[in-house]
Each structure stands twice: as structure tokens, then as C-alpha cells.
Enzyme design. Structure first.
Site, PDB file in Angstrom:
ATOM      1  N   HIS A 136      -6.842 -21.569 -11.240  1.00 55.84           N
ATOM      2  CA  HIS A 136      -6.501 -20.176 -11.444  1.00 55.84           C
ATOM      3  C   HIS A 136      -7.490 -19.083 -10.844  1.00 55.84           C
ATOM      4  CE1 HIS A 136      -2.403 -20.797 -13.310  1.00 55.84           C
ATOM      5  NE2 HIS A 136      -3.001 -21.263 -14.401  1.00 55.84           N
ATOM      6  N   CYS A 198      -5.266 -18.551  -5.848  1.00 57.01           N
ATOM      7  CA  CYS A 198      -4.626 -17.408  -5.481  1.00 57.01           C
ATOM      8  C   CYS A 198      -5.758 -16.564  -4.673  1.00 57.01           C
ATOM      9  CB  CYS A 198      -3.912 -16.881  -6.587  1.00 57.01           C
ATOM     10  SG  CYS A 198      -2.459 -17.585  -7.292  1.00 57.01           S
TER      11      CYS A 198
END
Length: 231
Positions: A136, A198
Site C-alpha cells: 500500500h 499506487c
């Protein structure tokens, strides 16, 4: 008598109003500091998991659906903080950007809340193929895989499965669309590492950071070679 009862009701009303005000203030503070609280808890549980021994066996089942990976929310944090999830299968360290994380089997949210997760079922550290890990990227760029935004070509990435320490050298960093999954493919004759996160900590972002490394060295895991994984 009536006056005494009125005073008593007035005190109760004031107490209830005071409690309500305190609750509203606490709720407001929780909303203001929500992201900081999440980051603190995530950092704590990932550090705790990092300091635990690597599991001697790989879990029989894992979640490998990329589309099921979602941003971290408060419920996830609370659940991860109180769960007794399976142990790690390894560790990753990138000293240049301050990454020291456990590695888990699969992409379950409980895994990605505590460290990095393997993206394919049958991948092996240090072997021919493409060892792929996802992590993440939260609003706090200093935790989990957020620091990958600052990595440069030439940086060293260290992996361990508890038996050996595998050193990779970063050869490529690229921002791609989320549907460009060809970066996860094996390349015949090469021993690669691919890290994915991301491109920012903004929920719903459609681009990904790809960091590609090539295996440089394999060493036995011992007190000296494992120091790089200490946080």
C-alpha cells in the site's frame, strides 16, 4: 420542593450538555486526526510483524485477486490491530528509502496492512522468474510501500526467506496505468524482482509505480547478513 426538583433537573441538563459537547469535540478530533491515527497504528503493527520470526512454512491458501485490493480504511486498521494473522514468509529491506517490512503470502488486506504481499502463487525468492510484491501507498509516504516514490535506479533491495539473503539492484522505475499487468510476467533466463504500489496515497488513483530489480548476490542468512532488515 418544586424549586429543588427544578434545580436538580437543571444540573442534569447541564451535565448532559457537557457530555454532548465533549463527545462532539472528541468526534471532531478523531475526524481531524483520522489519517495520523491510521498511519500510527499501521506503522506499529508492521513493525511488530517485522520483529516476529519468519514462518517455517508457506500458508496453503492465499488471495491473489489484484482487483480486490482496496485502500486502507479505519475498519481495516482496527481489524488488523486486533487480529492474529498468519506469520510472514520473508522480509524486505531497502535502506536507501527506509523500507523495512515483512513479506506475506498473497494480497489479503490483512497482509498489506502489515507489510508487502506476494502477487503470484508460485514465485520463489532468488529463482529464475519474476518475484513480484505489492504494498500500500498511504497518505503518509513514510510507511509501507510509500517510500518507493523516492527510490532511484541503482538502489539495493534485500529479501530474505530466513535461509538466504537475496540482493537485487534496481534497474528501472516507471509509472504505468493500473491495467499494465505485463510487468508481472516472467522473463526467460532472468532473475527479477518487481515491486508495485499506487503512484500516490490518494484513494482511487489509477496509476502504479513499478520498480524492477535484477538479482546480484545470494548469501546465507546469518547474524551479519540479516542486520539489514533491522528497523
Amino acid at each position: 420542593m418544586a424549586e429543588s426538583r427544578s434545580k436538580k433537573h437543571g444540573k442534569v441538563r447541564k451535565t448532559l450538555v457537557s457530555i454532548l459537547v465533549i463527545l462532539l469535540v472528541l468526534c471532531g478530533l478523531a475526524l481531524i486526526f483520522n489519517e495520523q491515527i491510521k498511519s500510527f497504528v499501521v506503522n506499529h503493527i508492521s513493525t511488530t510483524a517485522l520483529n516476529k520470526p519468519i514462518s517455517s512454512s508457506k500458508p496453503k491458501k492465499g488471495q491473489f485477486d489484484y482487483d480486490a485490493v482496496r485502500p486502507v480504511d479505519t475498519k481495516d486498521v482496527a481489524k488488523a490491530a486486533t487480529s492474529n494473522a498468519a506469520g510472514s514468509i520473508g522480509k524486505i529491506a531497502i535502506p536507501d528509502v527506509g523500507i523495512h517490512l515483512p513479506v506475506f503470502y498473497g494480497l489479503a488486506q490483512s497482509n498489506l496492512m502489515r507489510g508487502a504481499g506476494t502477487m503470484k502463487q508460485n514465485e520463489t525468492m532468488g529463482e529464475e522468474g519474476n518475484y513480484c510484491l505489492a504494498g500500500h501507498h498511504m497518505e503518509d509516504n513514510s510507511i509501507l510501500f510509500g517510500p518507493l516514490a523516492n527510490i532511484g535506479v541503482g538502489a539495493k533491495v534485500y529479501l530474505t526467506d530466513g535461509k538466504n539473503v537475496y540482493t537485487y539492484k534496481v534497474t528501472l522505475k516507471k509509472v504505468v496505468n493500473e491495467d499494465q499487468v505485463q510487468w508481472l510476467n516472467d522473463v526467460p533466463g532472468q532473475k527479477l524482482l518487481t515491486l508495485v504500489t499506487c503512484s500516490s496515497g490518494t484513494p482511487g488513483v489509477k496509476t502504479r509505480i513499478i520498480v524492477r530489480g535484477e538479482l546480484q548476490q545470494v548469501q546465507s542468512a546469518n547474524k551479519s547478513t540479516l542486520k539489514v532488515f533491522d528497523k
